[in-house]
Design an enzyme around this catalytic site. Sequence first.
Site, PDB file in Angstrom:
ATOM      1  N   GLN A   1       0.817  -1.205  -0.151  1.00  0.00           N
ATOM      2  CA  GLN A   1      -0.054   0.285  -0.351  1.00  0.00           C
ATOM      3  C   GLN A   1       0.901   1.779  -0.218  1.00  0.00           C
ATOM      4  O   GLN A   1       0.586   2.168   0.656  1.00  0.00           O
ATOM      5  CB  GLN A   1      -1.206  -0.294   1.164  1.00  0.00           C
ATOM      6  CG  GLN A   1      -2.268  -0.342   1.226  1.00  0.00           C
ATOM      7  CD  GLN A   1      -2.926  -0.656  -0.133  1.00  0.00           C
ATOM      8  OE1 GLN A   1      -3.593   0.789  -0.453  1.00  0.00           O
ATOM      9  NE2 GLN A   1      -4.211  -1.543  -1.449  1.00  0.00           N
ATOM     10  N   SER A   2       2.143   1.696  -0.621  1.00  0.00           N
ATOM     11  CA  SER A   2       2.945   2.648  -0.803  1.00  0.00           C
ATOM     12  C   SER A   2       2.010   3.643  -1.322  1.00  0.00           C
ATOM     13  O   SER A   2       1.991   3.172  -2.681  1.00  0.00           O
ATOM     14  CB  SER A   2       4.685   2.465  -1.322  1.00  0.00           C
ATOM     15  OG  SER A   2       4.934   2.798  -1.395  1.00  0.00           O
ATOM     16  N   ASN A   3       2.693   4.958  -0.611  1.00  0.00           N
ATOM     17  CA  ASN A   3       1.694   5.942  -0.934  1.00  0.00           C
ATOM     18  C   ASN A   3       2.693   6.496  -2.279  1.00  0.00           C
ATOM     19  O   ASN A   3       2.525   7.077  -3.735  1.00  0.00           O
ATOM     20  CB  ASN A   3       1.356   7.417  -0.011  1.00  0.00           C
ATOM     21  CG  ASN A   3       0.355   6.250   0.801  1.00  0.00           C
ATOM     22  OD1 ASN A   3      -0.783   6.677   0.286  1.00  0.00           O
ATOM     23  ND2 ASN A   3       0.685   6.630   2.258  1.00  0.00           N
TER      24      ASN A   3
END
Length: 337
Positions: free
Chosen positions: A72-74
């Site tokens: 879920q890396s921004n």
Amino acid sequence: MTPPKKLALAHLPTPLFRSDALDALVGARVWVKRDDMTGGAEAGNKIRKLEYLLAAALEQSADTVITCGGFQSNHARATALLARRLGLRPVLLLRTLAPPPPPPTTGNALIDVLAGAEVRAISPEQYRRRDALMADVAAELQAGGARPYVIPEGGSSGLGSLGYVDAMREVAEQLGRGEQGAPPRVDAVVHACGSGGTAAGVALGAALHGVSPAVLAMAVCDDVAYFERVTARLIAEARPLLVSAPAAHPLRIIDAYKGPAYGVATPEQLRFIGDVARASGLVLDPVYTGKALYGLAQLADKPKTALFLHTGGLPGLFAQGEALVAAQPDARVSDSW
Ligand SMILES: *Cc1c(COP(=O)(O)O)cnc(C)c1O
């Protein structure tokens, strides 16, 4: 020395926000720097770093960018979108905690997929060797005729950090104009710390531009010793890239509010996110900004005035919807059929 090249990708300056109800909840006078509004779907703190990193990629005639992060890396999501804006192909190495199949493509991962990023799910063990792994993937793509450019985790390099040195100049100008009743200097800049690049840039920039005598970086993973090492390296890398660099920097890393694990918040932290939204209409995220502002609210030696950097992270909220709802005491949807 000529300063490194920079693209104009972010929507700047981002506004300052303040609210009496938020101040009461946190127990300090807080100006929120809305870096969650640096853009549309690509918004958040990573754009400011990518303005420098992607300029370097273009300068080297890259056609592909490789980066890494959590599933879920921004940062990976922002890189995927901005790479596409510039006509580059994004390749993302994303850490998954359990063996295949990969987790649902919701939140940030949904945007990665929409952007047509090549997503390769990797294990926590592979992630520990991320720099070597990205070099291997770069060699593989290069052998296939591509011209890859590797961006480190979180866009955190000395070069990427310059984006936050610049952000502190922007803040100094806003404080100088007294925007939202702000004083010319605040007691502290407070923000979430995940890969260290924001902390390194804010520390240098806050000193250089006289924003505050303290920078409180709230770790969301690892610990104080780890981030002291990482930020010292990043600050040393960034210094020679600056036209003028401050002699000292005011960075203090705090790891007391990181919660049970990276990406996992306590029920109190999840509830606090709801409290903030109800008090002020401001939405924090459960991985970074929620923990950081919660930390400020809990701090024993709280600054009287603070600039809180809202670094973004909204898409990550949607990957944790059920846990967030479960933590709100009065969350319900009434049935009015
Ligand atoms: C990446 C990120 C951070 C942390 O910034 P680093 O420079 O990686 O320490 C904070 N907040 C959000 C929402 C992020 O995506």
